[in-house]
Design a protein around this motif. Structure first.
Motif, PDB file in Angstrom:
ATOM      1  N   GLN A 132     -82.237  42.050 -37.834  1.00 47.14           N
ATOM      2  CA  GLN A 132     -83.173  41.252 -38.624  1.00 47.14           C
ATOM      3  C   GLN A 132     -82.419  40.247 -39.506  1.00 47.14           C
ATOM      4  O   GLN A 132     -82.796  39.076 -39.593  1.00 47.14           O
ATOM      5  CB  GLN A 132     -84.022  42.188 -39.476  1.00 47.14           C
ATOM      6  N   LYS A 133     -81.351  40.684 -40.138  1.00 45.30           N
ATOM      7  CA  LYS A 133     -80.559  39.784 -40.993  1.00 45.30           C
ATOM      8  C   LYS A 133     -79.899  38.681 -40.171  1.00 45.30           C
ATOM      9  O   LYS A 133     -79.817  37.532 -40.604  1.00 45.30           O
ATOM     10  CB  LYS A 133     -79.521  40.571 -41.783  1.00 45.30           C
ATOM     11  N   TYR A 134     -79.414  39.021 -38.978  1.00 46.13           N
ATOM     12  CA  TYR A 134     -78.852  38.000 -38.095  1.00 46.13           C
ATOM     13  C   TYR A 134     -79.929  36.976 -37.725  1.00 46.13           C
ATOM     14  O   TYR A 134     -79.694  35.778 -37.740  1.00 46.13           O
ATOM     15  CB  TYR A 134     -78.295  38.624 -36.813  1.00 46.13           C
ATOM     16  N   GLU A 135     -81.113  37.467 -37.359  1.00 51.22           N
ATOM     17  CA  GLU A 135     -82.187  36.579 -36.923  1.00 51.22           C
ATOM     18  C   GLU A 135     -82.656  35.653 -38.038  1.00 51.22           C
ATOM     19  O   GLU A 135     -83.024  34.515 -37.780  1.00 51.22           O
ATOM     20  CB  GLU A 135     -83.365  37.381 -36.380  1.00 51.22           C
ATOM     21  N   LYS A 136     -82.642  36.123 -39.253  1.00 49.66           N
ATOM     22  CA  LYS A 136     -83.055  35.294 -40.387  1.00 49.66           C
ATOM     23  C   LYS A 136     -81.943  34.358 -40.836  1.00 49.66           C
ATOM     24  O   LYS A 136     -82.180  33.467 -41.651  1.00 49.66           O
ATOM     25  CB  LYS A 136     -83.482  36.174 -41.563  1.00 49.66           C
ATOM     26  N   GLY A 137     -80.737  34.568 -40.330  1.00 49.45           N
ATOM     27  CA  GLY A 137     -79.612  33.751 -40.748  1.00 49.45           C
ATOM     28  C   GLY A 137     -79.075  34.148 -42.103  1.00 49.45           C
ATOM     29  O   GLY A 137     -78.316  33.412 -42.725  1.00 49.45           O
ATOM     30  N   VAL A 138     -79.460  35.327 -42.580  1.00 51.32           N
ATOM     31  CA  VAL A 138     -78.987  35.824 -43.875  1.00 51.32           C
ATOM     32  C   VAL A 138     -77.534  36.267 -43.745  1.00 51.32           C
ATOM     33  O   VAL A 138     -76.722  36.025 -44.632  1.00 51.32           O
ATOM     34  CB  VAL A 138     -79.876  36.987 -44.368  1.00 51.32           C
ATOM     35  N   ASN A 139     -77.209  36.928 -42.636  1.00 48.50           N
ATOM     36  CA  ASN A 139     -75.832  37.353 -42.365  1.00 48.50           C
ATOM     37  C   ASN A 139     -75.267  36.511 -41.231  1.00 48.50           C
ATOM     38  O   ASN A 139     -75.946  36.268 -40.227  1.00 48.50           O
ATOM     39  CB  ASN A 139     -75.779  38.829 -41.967  1.00 48.50           C
ATOM     40  N   ARG A 140     -74.025  36.100 -41.399  1.00 46.10           N
ATOM     41  CA  ARG A 140     -73.342  35.340 -40.363  1.00 46.10           C
ATOM     42  C   ARG A 140     -72.970  36.259 -39.200  1.00 46.10           C
ATOM     43  O   ARG A 140     -72.682  37.434 -39.398  1.00 46.10           O
ATOM     44  CB  ARG A 140     -72.063  34.727 -40.914  1.00 46.10           C
ATOM     45  N   ILE A 141     -72.934  35.682 -38.007  1.00 50.36           N
ATOM     46  CA  ILE A 141     -72.515  36.411 -36.818  1.00 50.36           C
ATOM     47  C   ILE A 141     -71.101  35.954 -36.480  1.00 50.36           C
ATOM     48  O   ILE A 141     -70.869  34.763 -36.290  1.00 50.36           O
ATOM     49  CB  ILE A 141     -73.473  36.138 -35.639  1.00 50.36           C
ATOM     50  N   SER A 142     -70.168  36.890 -36.408  1.00 48.59           N
ATOM     51  CA  SER A 142     -68.791  36.539 -36.073  1.00 48.59           C
ATOM     52  C   SER A 142     -68.717  36.090 -34.617  1.00 48.59           C
ATOM     53  O   SER A 142     -69.613  36.362 -33.809  1.00 48.59           O
ATOM     54  CB  SER A 142     -67.868  37.741 -36.286  1.00 48.59           C
ATOM     55  N   ALA A 143     -67.635  35.413 -34.291  1.00 48.56           N
ATOM     56  CA  ALA A 143     -67.439  34.918 -32.925  1.00 48.56           C
ATOM     57  C   ALA A 143     -67.454  36.070 -31.919  1.00 48.56           C
ATOM     58  O   ALA A 143     -68.079  35.987 -30.856  1.00 48.56           O
ATOM     59  CB  ALA A 143     -66.137  34.135 -32.832  1.00 48.56           C
ATOM     60  N   GLY A 144     -66.765  37.151 -32.255  1.00 48.34           N
ATOM     61  CA  GLY A 144     -66.730  38.304 -31.348  1.00 48.34           C
ATOM     62  C   GLY A 144     -68.090  38.932 -31.153  1.00 48.34           C
ATOM     63  O   GLY A 144     -68.475  39.296 -30.036  1.00 48.34           O
ATOM     64  N   ARG A 145     -68.837  39.065 -32.239  1.00 45.88           N
ATOM     65  CA  ARG A 145     -70.185  39.644 -32.166  1.00 45.88           C
ATOM     66  C   ARG A 145     -71.115  38.719 -31.381  1.00 45.88           C
ATOM     67  O   ARG A 145     -71.925  39.173 -30.591  1.00 45.88           O
ATOM     68  CB  ARG A 145     -70.729  39.901 -33.574  1.00 45.88           C
ATOM     69  N   LEU A 146     -70.974  37.397 -31.567  1.00 44.35           N
ATOM     70  CA  LEU A 146     -71.817  36.451 -30.830  1.00 44.35           C
ATOM     71  C   LEU A 146     -71.554  36.556 -29.334  1.00 44.35           C
ATOM     72  O   LEU A 146     -72.478  36.514 -28.526  1.00 44.35           O
ATOM     73  CB  LEU A 146     -71.589  35.022 -31.327  1.00 44.35           C
ATOM     74  N   TYR A 147     -70.288  36.744 -28.979  1.00 46.16           N
ATOM     75  CA  TYR A 147     -69.945  36.920 -27.567  1.00 46.16           C
ATOM     76  C   TYR A 147     -70.605  38.192 -27.022  1.00 46.16           C
ATOM     77  O   TYR A 147     -71.182  38.186 -25.934  1.00 46.16           O
ATOM     78  CB  TYR A 147     -68.425  36.981 -27.388  1.00 46.16           C
ATOM     79  N   GLU A 148     -70.532  39.259 -27.783  1.00 47.53           N
ATOM     80  CA  GLU A 148     -71.157  40.530 -27.380  1.00 47.53           C
ATOM     81  C   GLU A 148     -72.672  40.364 -27.245  1.00 47.53           C
ATOM     82  O   GLU A 148     -73.270  40.831 -26.272  1.00 47.53           O
ATOM     83  CB  GLU A 148     -70.826  41.592 -28.430  1.00 47.53           C
ATOM     84  N   ILE A 149     -73.277  39.696 -28.205  1.00 50.99           N
ATOM     85  CA  ILE A 149     -74.727  39.468 -28.175  1.00 50.99           C
ATOM     86  C   ILE A 149     -75.108  38.640 -26.946  1.00 50.99           C
ATOM     87  O   ILE A 149     -76.077  38.958 -26.253  1.00 50.99           O
ATOM     88  CB  ILE A 149     -75.197  38.781 -29.473  1.00 50.99           C
ATOM     89  N   SER A 150     -74.332  37.594 -26.672  1.00 50.47           N
ATOM     90  CA  SER A 150     -74.650  36.744 -25.513  1.00 50.47           C
ATOM     91  C   SER A 150     -74.561  37.537 -24.216  1.00 50.47           C
ATOM     92  O   SER A 150     -75.368  37.331 -23.308  1.00 50.47           O
ATOM     93  CB  SER A 150     -73.744  35.512 -25.470  1.00 50.47           C
ATOM     94  N   SER A 151     -73.611  38.460 -24.137  1.00 51.16           N
ATOM     95  CA  SER A 151     -73.484  39.298 -22.940  1.00 51.16           C
ATOM     96  C   SER A 151     -74.695  40.215 -22.785  1.00 51.16           C
ATOM     97  O   SER A 151     -75.272  40.324 -21.695  1.00 51.16           O
ATOM     98  CB  SER A 151     -72.209  40.140 -23.009  1.00 51.16           C
ATOM     99  N   VAL A 152     -75.106  40.861 -23.877  1.00 55.72           N
ATOM    100  CA  VAL A 152     -76.248  41.772 -23.831  1.00 55.72           C
ATOM    101  C   VAL A 152     -77.535  41.010 -23.485  1.00 55.72           C
ATOM    102  O   VAL A 152     -78.369  41.490 -22.715  1.00 55.72           O
ATOM    103  CB  VAL A 152     -76.400  42.524 -25.178  1.00 55.72           C
ATOM    104  N   LEU A 153     -77.676  39.802 -24.034  1.00 57.16           N
ATOM    105  CA  LEU A 153     -78.880  39.003 -23.802  1.00 57.16           C
ATOM    106  C   LEU A 153     -78.811  38.185 -22.513  1.00 57.16           C
ATOM    107  O   LEU A 153     -79.767  37.500 -22.147  1.00 57.16           O
ATOM    108  CB  LEU A 153     -79.139  38.071 -24.988  1.00 57.16           C
TER     109      LEU A 153
END
Length: 137
Positions: free
Chosen positions: A44-65
């Motif tokens: 929820q915090k990622y989606e609202k842009g309240v918390n930043r997403i690190s490069a590594g986490r963004l890569y992981e998220i893109s893989s899952v999605l």
């Protein structure tokens, strides 16, 4: 916290794109969180842009999605070119991009599957023209 650590407009854009893709897949925040090893609150915090997403986490998220990392940056130039005054300074209160309804999300998903660049540009021009206010006679 220094200003460089605060979420920015690009963080909000990435969060919005995360939300769009999650909803496109018809997943809950809880389901996505489980796949990423996160709580639904963190998603929820990622989606609202309240918390930043690190490069590594963004890569992981893109893989899952199942989207390329660049998916999260689509529309960034246009979004960032909007006047800064349209956004609240406080990251908690900052206005995200407009919430997408199901029809708009389906349109975006279908549009992204069009491989012919000329056709995509033509359709985009047509949609922009249709969305423009009529010119007075």
């Amino acid at each position: 916290m220094s200003d460089s650590k605060l979420p920015s407009r690009i963080d909000r854009l990435i969060g919005q794109r995360l939300r769009w893709r999650r909803k496109e897949l018809k997943w809950t925040q809880e389901q996505l969180g489980e796949l990423l090893g996160l709580t639904f609150q963190q998603v929820q915090k990622y989606e609202k842009g309240v918390n930043r997403i690190s490069a590594g986490r963004l890569y992981e998220i893109s893989s899952v999605l199942e989207v390329p990392v660049l998916y999260f940056y689509e529309g960034a130039e246009e979004y960032l070119s909007l006047p800064q005054s349209q956004f609240a300074e406080d990251s908690e209160a900052a206005a995200p991009l407009p919430e997408m309804d199901q029809e708009a999300m389906e349109l975006i998903a279908a549009f992204q599957r069009i491989e012919d660049d000329v056709l995509r540009k033509s359709l985009l021009a047509t949609i922009k023209a249709a969305a423009s206010p009529p010119k007075p006679d």
